[in-house]
Design a protein around this motif. Structure first.
Motif, PDB file in Angstrom:
ATOM      1  N   THR B 204     -22.997 -20.179  32.525  1.00 47.43           N
ATOM      2  CA  THR B 204     -24.357 -19.650  32.598  1.00 47.43           C
ATOM      3  C   THR B 204     -24.489 -18.675  33.765  1.00 47.43           C
ATOM      4  O   THR B 204     -25.345 -17.796  33.747  1.00 47.43           O
ATOM      5  CB  THR B 204     -25.328 -20.828  32.863  1.00 47.43           C
ATOM      6  N   SER B 208     -21.872 -15.291  32.471  1.00 48.11           N
ATOM      7  CA  SER B 208     -22.749 -14.847  31.374  1.00 48.11           C
ATOM      8  C   SER B 208     -23.177 -13.392  31.515  1.00 48.11           C
ATOM      9  O   SER B 208     -23.589 -12.772  30.534  1.00 48.11           O
ATOM     10  CB  SER B 208     -23.977 -15.748  31.279  1.00 48.11           C
ATOM     11  N   GLY B 210     -25.545 -11.937  33.776  1.00 47.95           N
ATOM     12  CA  GLY B 210     -26.951 -11.646  33.997  1.00 47.95           C
ATOM     13  C   GLY B 210     -27.874 -12.679  33.397  1.00 47.95           C
ATOM     14  O   GLY B 210     -28.945 -12.355  32.893  1.00 47.95           O
ATOM     15  N   THR B 212     -27.825 -14.480  30.685  1.00 46.83           N
ATOM     16  CA  THR B 212     -28.170 -14.230  29.287  1.00 46.83           C
ATOM     17  C   THR B 212     -28.126 -15.492  28.449  1.00 46.83           C
ATOM     18  O   THR B 212     -28.738 -15.555  27.379  1.00 46.83           O
ATOM     19  CB  THR B 212     -27.171 -13.249  28.655  1.00 46.83           C
ATOM     20  N   SER B 213     -27.360 -16.510  28.893  1.00 46.53           N
ATOM     21  CA  SER B 213     -27.086 -17.641  27.998  1.00 46.53           C
ATOM     22  C   SER B 213     -26.534 -18.812  28.794  1.00 46.53           C
ATOM     23  O   SER B 213     -25.953 -18.635  29.858  1.00 46.53           O
ATOM     24  CB  SER B 213     -26.060 -17.217  26.943  1.00 46.53           C
ATOM     25  N   ASN B 264     -23.870 -17.530  22.263  1.00 48.59           N
ATOM     26  CA  ASN B 264     -23.657 -17.602  23.712  1.00 48.59           C
ATOM     27  C   ASN B 264     -22.221 -17.254  24.078  1.00 48.59           C
ATOM     28  O   ASN B 264     -21.966 -16.599  25.093  1.00 48.59           O
ATOM     29  CB  ASN B 264     -24.009 -19.005  24.228  1.00 48.59           C
ATOM     30  N   LEU B 267     -21.946 -13.500  24.106  1.00 49.29           N
ATOM     31  CA  LEU B 267     -22.553 -12.908  25.307  1.00 49.29           C
ATOM     32  C   LEU B 267     -21.680 -13.159  26.534  1.00 49.29           C
ATOM     33  O   LEU B 267     -21.551 -12.302  27.410  1.00 49.29           O
ATOM     34  CB  LEU B 267     -23.949 -13.501  25.536  1.00 49.29           C
ATOM     35  N   GLN B 268     -21.064 -14.325  26.580  1.00 49.09           N
ATOM     36  CA  GLN B 268     -20.278 -14.664  27.766  1.00 49.09           C
ATOM     37  C   GLN B 268     -18.932 -13.952  27.769  1.00 49.09           C
ATOM     38  O   GLN B 268     -18.419 -13.593  28.831  1.00 49.09           O
ATOM     39  CB  GLN B 268     -20.178 -16.182  27.889  1.00 49.09           C
ATOM     40  N   GLY B 271     -19.925 -10.709  29.086  1.00 52.96           N
ATOM     41  CA  GLY B 271     -20.187 -10.823  30.519  1.00 52.96           C
ATOM     42  C   GLY B 271     -18.913 -10.852  31.350  1.00 52.96           C
ATOM     43  O   GLY B 271     -18.839 -10.261  32.431  1.00 52.96           O
ATOM     44  N   ASP B 356     -27.113 -14.870  39.052  1.00 51.66           N
ATOM     45  CA  ASP B 356     -27.732 -13.914  38.126  1.00 51.66           C
ATOM     46  C   ASP B 356     -27.497 -12.515  38.706  1.00 51.66           C
ATOM     47  O   ASP B 356     -27.120 -12.374  39.876  1.00 51.66           O
ATOM     48  CB  ASP B 356     -29.240 -14.236  38.057  1.00 51.66           C
TER      49      ASP B 356
END
Lengths: 71, 410
Positions: B204, B208, B210, B212-213, B264, B267-268, B271, B356
């Protein structure tokens, strides 16, 4: 020679192949993610090149999908 | 491939996508059809490398697992629903009723709550020691110790233990060393090289890209011989060196059901590609903010492992390649002053998360640790006067300006 892999009879043209060779011969996808049982015994990866497969042997190729690797 | 970011961009799943897609698509589906009844049996027995059901494996999640594996240099990786799911799956895999784990009171509040409030009633003993004192750790280990658990930098106490010293003890005692490496990631700390056996990450956070998930990653670094584990010994008979992964994938993780969502994972994976760039900026900003805050009369104390006055500076410098992460804490005179200061923030956001892209401020005592009585909070190293900054990747002059204006109001 005839062996059994994952419960199926399989023919291997060459006899006395190593486990490492067998994984290549059988085109096993991502062999570094596979554990091998020979006649019910799990085989240590360090023995893949030395240990030979013989007529009538039973092997299981076991997968742990997604995230196993040789170390 | 040697470079971290090169690997982060190019590592991943086996084979070419059916359409040649350069990014593994989101397989947002539950089930995968097999060509025959026999094939589905083999898949269930683990004798066919295929996906069957997304609670157990999924191609998009597998791609993330493979990336993490290659970045960490480990033996096996498993993605789960959250960082807390990563910790709970790991402990449930390693320990049972009557066993104990050795850990520190200075860990993330929810982790301590999981150990003491959720798992202890099921028969797990939790032994709290200082991870900075290897003798205490050694003395706490006995024949029923299933794991020694610590964080690479404790949150929010910002302590750093000597992992090599601890791993010498755990190796001698044949107990797995489990490290929550969320705030450093494999980019700043190579767990395998420092003797860690299981690495846990809340993906997370930095991964991730930023916030995002939500997600978590469990990595078997390949250091531990699972034949030495009373609980996992039988798995070595059927799964060899993959005993830990097999026990999770085929029992604990499968049965608990805290799987990651494919979206997720997508997205990761995305990331991860920019993670090193973001971490560099976050660490640079954190050091500058820590130095800035240390000059301010309204601030009664600043803690950041990157500051030379930090008790953990030397060990952090050795272990983390001269970078010190994105978390810092500072103290104001009172809780009321902390709240008043937080309320002045215009760029820095009031939110509970770390790593983040945005800089976040939090009062740990009244939030993450609110379930603990005041006396216990003191034992846990959480002061009512403490604020935590999770430093993001904004232009640092804007962050300094926000802090400066806030301090002027006090």
């Amino acid at each position: 020679m005839q062996i059994r892999i994952n419960g199926e009879d399989e023919q291997v043209a060459k006899s006395g192949v190593s486990i490492a060779e067998l994984l290549i011969l059988k085109k096993v996808e991502s062999p570094d993610m596979v554990s091998v049982q020979l006649n019910g015994e799990i085989i240590d990866r360090s023995q893949y090149h030395e240990l030979r497969v013989h007529e009538g042997d039973e092997l299981d190729f076991l997968y742990f999908m997604g995230g196993g690797a040789f170390s | 491939m040697k470079g971290f970011t090169t690997k982060a961009i190019h590592a991943g799943s086996r084979g070419r996508d059916v359409h040649g897609a350069l990014r593994v698509p989101v397989y947002d589906c539950v089930a995968f059809e097999q060509e025959s009844g026999r094939a589905i049996q083999l898949a269930f027995e683990g004798k066919k490398p295929t996906h069957t059901y997304s609670r157990i494996t999924n191609p998009t999640i597998e791609d993330l697992e493979q990336k993490m594996l290659q970045l960490s240099g480990g033996r096996a990786a498993l993605a789960v629903a959250s960082g807390m799911a990563a910790i709970s799956n790991t402990i449930l895999t390693l320990a049972g009723a009557g066993d104990n784990i050795v850990t520190s009171p200075h860990i993330f509040g929810n982790t301590l709550s999981l150990f003491e409030k959720t798992l202890q009633p099921w028969g797990l003993e939790v032994r709290l020691v200082s991870m900075s004192d290897p003798v205490q750790v050694a003395d706490a280990i006995d024949s029923r110790t299933s794991a020694v658990f610590l964080e690479s930098i404790t949150n929010p106490q910002l302590e750093v233990a000597d992992c090599k010293a601890l791993s010498r003890i755990t190796r001698e005692k044949k107990v797995p060393l489990v490290l929550d490496n969320t705030v450093m990631t494999p980019y700043l700390f190579n767990s395998r090289e420092f003797g860690v056996d299981i690495e846990i990450l809340s993906s997370t956070k930095y991964i991730s890209g930023g916030a995002t998930s939500v997600g978590g990653i469990i990595i078997d670094t390949g250091n531990f011989d699972w034949g030495c584990s009373a609980k996992l010994h039988s798995w070595t008979k059927t799964s060899g060196q993959f005993a830990f992964l097999a026990a999770m994938r085929r029992e604990i993780y499968r049965n608990i059901g805290a799987c990651m969502s494919p979206h997720n994972a997508y997205l990761q994976s995305l990331g991860l590609e920019t993670m090193a760039l973001r971490i560099d900026k976050s660490c640079e900003n954190a050091l500058e903010l820590a130095r800035f805050l240390a000059t301010k009369p309204q601030v009664t104390g600043v803690d950041y492992p990157g500051l030379k006055k930090s008790a953990c500076h030397l060990i952090a410098r050795q272990q983390f390649n001269n970078k010190f992460g994105g978390l810092l804490t500072f103290d104001l005179e009172s809780k009321e002053r902390c709240f008043a200061f937080m309320d002045t923030m215009r760029i820095i956001r009031r939110a509970t998360n770390v790593n983040d892209n945005k800089t976040l401020i939090l009062h740990p005592s009244s939030t993450i640790f609110s379930e603990f009585p005041e006396k216990r909070k003191t034992e846990l190293g959480v002061r009512p006067t403490m604020l935590r900054l999770s430093v993001g990747i904004e232009d640092v002059e804007d962050l300094v300006d926000d802090l400066e204006k806030g301090l002027r109001t006090l």
